[in-house]
Scaffold this motif. Structure first.
Motif, PDB file in Angstrom:
ATOM      1  N   UNK A  76       0.859  -1.183   0.000  1.00  0.00           N
ATOM      2  CA  UNK A  76       0.000   0.000   0.000  1.00  0.00           C
ATOM      3  C   UNK A  76       0.897   1.235   0.000  1.00  0.00           C
ATOM      4  N   UNK A  77       0.579   2.186  -0.863  1.00  0.00           N
ATOM      5  CA  UNK A  77       1.442   3.357  -1.041  1.00  0.00           C
ATOM      6  C   UNK A  77       0.851   4.652  -0.499  1.00  0.00           C
ATOM      7  N   UNK A  78      -0.230   4.598   0.226  1.00  0.00           N
ATOM      8  CA  UNK A  78      -0.830   5.824   0.752  1.00  0.00           C
ATOM      9  C   UNK A  78      -0.686   5.873   2.266  1.00  0.00           C
ATOM     10  N   UNK A  79      -0.681   7.095   2.802  1.00  0.00           N
ATOM     11  CA  UNK A  79      -0.660   7.212   4.259  1.00  0.00           C
ATOM     12  C   UNK A  79      -1.993   6.751   4.831  1.00  0.00           C
ATOM     13  N   UNK A  80      -2.057   6.307   6.016  1.00  0.00           N
ATOM     14  CA  UNK A  80      -0.963   6.213   6.984  1.00  0.00           C
ATOM     15  C   UNK A  80      -0.165   4.920   6.860  1.00  0.00           C
ATOM     16  N   UNK A 105       1.908   3.940   4.478  1.00  0.00           N
ATOM     17  CA  UNK A 105       3.256   4.389   4.125  1.00  0.00           C
ATOM     18  C   UNK A 105       3.407   5.780   4.730  1.00  0.00           C
ATOM     19  N   UNK A 106       4.239   5.918   5.757  1.00  0.00           N
ATOM     20  CA  UNK A 106       4.287   7.181   6.483  1.00  0.00           C
ATOM     21  C   UNK A 106       4.723   8.377   5.635  1.00  0.00           C
ATOM     22  N   UNK A 107       5.629   8.176   4.720  1.00  0.00           N
ATOM     23  CA  UNK A 107       6.053   9.274   3.854  1.00  0.00           C
ATOM     24  C   UNK A 107       5.374   9.105   2.489  1.00  0.00           C
ATOM     25  N   UNK A 108       5.464  10.130   1.670  1.00  0.00           N
ATOM     26  CA  UNK A 108       4.860  10.079   0.342  1.00  0.00           C
ATOM     27  C   UNK A 108       5.581   9.038  -0.515  1.00  0.00           C
ATOM     28  N   UNK A 109       4.820   8.305  -1.293  1.00  0.00           N
ATOM     29  CA  UNK A 109       5.399   7.292  -2.171  1.00  0.00           C
ATOM     30  C   UNK A 109       6.310   7.956  -3.195  1.00  0.00           C
ATOM     31  N   UNK A 110       7.453   7.358  -3.412  1.00  0.00           N
ATOM     32  CA  UNK A 110       8.392   7.890  -4.394  1.00  0.00           C
ATOM     33  C   UNK A 110       8.061   7.318  -5.775  1.00  0.00           C
ATOM     34  N   UNK A 111       8.657   7.897  -6.789  1.00  0.00           N
ATOM     35  CA  UNK A 111       8.498   7.381  -8.149  1.00  0.00           C
ATOM     36  C   UNK A 111       8.993   5.932  -8.217  1.00  0.00           C
ATOM     37  N   UNK A 163      -8.153  12.726   7.982  1.00  0.00           N
ATOM     38  CA  UNK A 163      -7.195  13.030   9.044  1.00  0.00           C
ATOM     39  C   UNK A 163      -5.824  13.431   8.518  1.00  0.00           C
ATOM     40  N   UNK A 164      -5.685  13.528   7.207  1.00  0.00           N
ATOM     41  CA  UNK A 164      -4.388  13.902   6.629  1.00  0.00           C
ATOM     42  C   UNK A 164      -4.379  15.325   6.121  1.00  0.00           C
TER      43      UNK A 164
END
Length: 76
Positions: free
Chosen positions: A7-11, A13-19, A69-70
């Motif tokens: 899963x690539x979305x918060x929460x 993945x705590x940081x933003x997904x990279x390319x 909540x983001x």
């Protein structure tokens, strides 16, 4: 689906997904759907194009998602 795709979305993945994260997920998806880990030379172009299209769609999806909540949409 494929356990290698995370899963690539918060929460989650705590940081933003990279390319790189997005491309890796797209590659795993295309491998799973096509049944090829590495395509034969005559399938390489269509395989690579599919990875590109899916990575682009994934980036667009993640940029447009609103996660409660983001504080609004993610930049992407």
């Amino acid at each position: 689906m494929c356990r290698s795709i995370k899963t690539l979305r918060p929460p989650v993945l705590p940081e933003e997904a990279t390319e790189t994260d997005i491309r890796a997920a797209a590659l795993q998806y295309v491998r799973k759907v096509s049944g090829f880990r590495a395509p034969a030379a005559h399938n390489q172009e269509v395989f690579d194009r599919a990875v590109d299209v899916i990575a682009e769609a994934t980036a667009e999806l993640l940029a447009g998602l609103e996660v409660r909540g983001q504080g609004g949409r993610r930049a992407g």
